[in-house]
Design a protein around this motif. Structure first.
Motif, mmCIF file in Angstrom:
data_model
loop_
_atom_site.group_PDB
_atom_site.id
_atom_site.type_symbol
_atom_site.label_atom_id
_atom_site.label_comp_id
_atom_site.label_asym_id
_atom_site.label_seq_id
_atom_site.Cartn_x
_atom_site.Cartn_y
_atom_site.Cartn_z
ATOM 1 N N LYS A 230 1.017 -0.927 -0.149
ATOM 2 C CA LYS A 230 -0.492 -0.473 -0.336
ATOM 3 C C LYS A 230 0.919 1.402 0.086
ATOM 4 O O LYS A 230 0.657 2.784 -0.972
ATOM 5 C CB LYS A 230 -0.923 -0.097 1.127
ATOM 6 N N THR B 162 2.000 2.185 -3.399
ATOM 7 C CA THR B 162 1.748 2.652 -4.607
ATOM 8 C C THR B 162 1.025 3.842 -3.958
ATOM 9 O O THR B 162 1.584 4.929 -5.175
ATOM 10 C CB THR B 162 0.046 2.046 -3.973
ATOM 11 N N LYS B 163 1.999 4.726 -2.787
ATOM 12 C CA LYS B 163 1.451 5.773 -3.171
ATOM 13 C C LYS B 163 3.653 6.380 -3.280
ATOM 14 O O LYS B 163 3.486 7.887 -3.641
ATOM 15 C CB LYS B 163 1.734 6.618 -1.594
ATOM 16 N N THR C 27 5.757 9.281 -7.178
ATOM 17 C CA THR C 27 7.000 10.013 -6.674
ATOM 18 C C THR C 27 8.191 9.433 -6.939
ATOM 19 O O THR C 27 9.035 10.550 -7.702
ATOM 20 C CB THR C 27 6.924 9.860 -5.049
#
Ligand SMILES: [Fe+2]
Ligand SMILES: [Fe+2]
Length: 191
Positions: free
Chosen positions: A48, A51-52, A56
């Motif tokens: 999870k 996914t962030k 970036t």
């Protein structure tokens, strides 16, 4: 009386300290099933978080090949999250994320590398280095979890974990190709 009691409780602690054996927490895993579940929670948090983190990294990359590799692995990572939810479902447990200190550290390290490099090939080389450390952590984790699942007779879960393991290996190989083909040579020329 009080003194005797406290002596009794501190004696094993001292023995543990001496031999380097760490005292287990009250909720420590007592079997492979629990260890498997703990590992699932850990990697669920990690996927999870990725996914962030991957967008970036892609935003900070310059090479079109690297951006493509990061974005296509983002799509796969979203699938890894979904696959883990399926594994939780198969073992009759609610999908729960538990902070993975290792992945948190690897993501932080990646951010640090971005901050410490100029935009372009050098930053790209740094992003690849950070991403490959992440892939290797995932490869180690999924290799272990798939084996645990097999040992526990959870063949369907083992198959799902194996699928993700193969995608992590492919992502790692792709990053090596991107690095070797162009970025590292250009980054060296920038010296
Ligand atoms: Fe993954
Ligand atoms: Fe991955």
């Amino acid at each position: 009386m009080k003194t005797t009691d406290s002596k009794k409780t501190t004696a094993p602690k001292q023995a543990a300290k001496k031999s380097g054996v760490i005292k287990p927490k009250s909720d420590a895993a007592s079997g492979l099933t629990e260890l498997f579940e703990d590992g699932l929670k850990d990697i669920y948090w990690a996927e999870k978080a990725l996914t962030k983190a991957l967008p970036t990294m892609a935003k900070n990359a310059t090479s079109a090949d690297l951006i493509e590799a990061l974005n296509s692995h983002l799509t796969e990572t979203e699938e890894h999250v979904a696959r883990l939810e399926k594994v939780f479902e198969l073992i009759g447990k609610k999908a729960t994320a538990k902070k993975c200190d290792a992945m948190s550290g690897l993501i932080e390290e990646g951010k640090g590398i971005i901050e410490e490099t100029e935009v372009g090939v050098v930053r790209d080389a740094g992003i690849i280095a950070a991403s490959q450390k992440i892939e290797h952590y995932e490869i180690a984790t999924y290799g272990t979890l798939r084996q645990f699942a097999e040992t526990l007779g959870l063949s369907e879960a083992a198959d799902l974990l194996e699928q993700t393991l193969e995608e992590e290996k492919e992502a790692d190989k792709k990053l090596t190709i991107v690095a070797v083909d162009a970025i590292n040579v250009e980054a060296a020329e920038a010296d």
